[in-house]
Design a protein around this motif. Structure first.
Motif, short mmCIF file in Angstrom:
data_model
loop_
_atom_site.label_atom_id
_atom_site.label_comp_id
_atom_site.label_asym_id
_atom_site.label_seq_id
_atom_site.Cartn_x
_atom_site.Cartn_y
_atom_site.Cartn_z
N TRP A 1 0.80 -1.22 0.00
CA TRP A 1 0.00 0.00 0.00
C TRP A 1 0.83 1.27 0.00
CZ3 TRP A 1 0.45 3.36 4.12
CH2 TRP A 1 1.06 2.85 5.26
N ARG A 2 2.11 1.20 0.29
CA ARG A 2 2.97 2.40 0.30
C ARG A 2 3.46 2.79 -1.09
NH1 ARG A 2 5.70 -0.62 4.68
NH2 ARG A 2 4.66 0.00 6.59
N VAL B 1 -0.77 9.32 6.97
CA VAL B 1 -1.81 8.43 6.46
C VAL B 1 -2.24 7.43 7.52
CG1 VAL B 1 -1.02 8.64 4.06
CG2 VAL B 1 -0.21 6.75 5.46
N ARG C 1 -2.92 3.78 8.42
CA ARG C 1 -2.36 2.52 7.89
C ARG C 1 -3.43 1.43 7.84
NH1 ARG C 1 3.58 2.24 8.64
NH2 ARG C 1 4.18 4.35 9.17
N CYS D 1 -9.42 3.07 4.36
CA CYS D 1 -8.36 4.08 4.51
C CYS D 1 -7.38 4.03 3.35
CB CYS D 1 -7.64 3.91 5.84
SG CYS D 1 -6.83 2.32 6.04
N TYR D 2 -7.61 3.12 2.41
CA TYR D 2 -6.72 2.97 1.25
C TYR D 2 -7.54 2.41 0.10
CZ TYR D 2 -3.22 0.90 -1.84
OH TYR D 2 -2.48 0.55 -2.92
N HIS E 1 -6.98 1.40 -4.28
CA HIS E 1 -6.14 1.36 -5.47
C HIS E 1 -6.92 0.67 -6.58
CE1 HIS E 1 -2.64 0.87 -8.04
NE2 HIS E 1 -3.12 -0.33 -8.31
N THR F 1 -4.52 5.64 -6.85
CA THR F 1 -4.30 5.20 -5.48
C THR F 1 -4.71 6.32 -4.55
OG1 THR F 1 -2.41 3.90 -6.25
CG2 THR F 1 -2.61 4.24 -3.88
N TRP G 1 -5.03 7.44 -0.32
CA TRP G 1 -4.71 7.18 1.08
C TRP G 1 -5.51 8.15 1.93
CZ3 TRP G 1 -1.03 7.91 -2.72
CH2 TRP G 1 -0.21 6.81 -3.02
N TRP H 1 -8.44 12.77 1.67
CA TRP H 1 -7.80 11.72 0.88
C TRP H 1 -6.73 12.33 0.00
CZ3 TRP H 1 -8.68 6.41 0.73
CH2 TRP H 1 -9.69 5.96 1.59
#
Length: 131
Positions: free
Chosen positions: A24-25, A36, A38, A65-66, A68, A95, A97, A104
């Motif tokens: 995710w990074r 962000v 996690r 929270c993420y 993609h 993507t 975050w 976001w």
């Protein structure tokens, strides 16, 4: 560039469903890493009609929270009118975050040009999760 190499440009999870690991990074500027939320687990959905994948990451409270997604649009091509192959026409990755202030941070990358070799990426902020 052959279609297999274009596939390498996209981030493809290895499985569908729920899992606890995804990179995710990737694409996140280092300066924003401490800002962000996690994710602790992920859900993955793959489209069966189009070459597209969507990954959603969740924090402990099952709140997204993420996110993609990537998509690759191909077209049928031939070099000699005898051998046909699928070649990349357009690709896109997005993507997002969620930041600790609930905004976001969104990174969008577009692949175009001959065999999708040229790409352009940019960042924006949003008050909502990208859809």
């Amino acid at each position: 560039m052959n279609p297999a190499r274009a596939e390498e440009k996209t981030l493809r999870p290895r499985q569908c469903g729920k899992h606890d690991h995804f990179e995710w990074r990737t694409g996140l500027p280092l300066a924003w890493l401490t800002q962000v939320v996690r994710p602790v687990f992920f859900s993955t959905h793959r489209d069966y009609e189009v070459d597209a994948t969507r990954v959603t990451g969740y924090e402990y409270e099952d709140r997204p929270c993420y996110c993609h997604y990537d998509v690759l649009i191909t077209e049928l091509r031939s070099d000699d009118d005898e051998t046909w192959f699928m070649a990349p026409l357009y690709g896109e990755q997005l993507t997002g975050w969620r930041l600790i202030d609930d905004r976001w941070l969104i990174r969008r990358q577009i692949f175009q040009g001959e065999d999708c070799q040229a790409s352009q990426s940019f960042f924006t902020f949003s008050g909502e999760m990208p859809r």
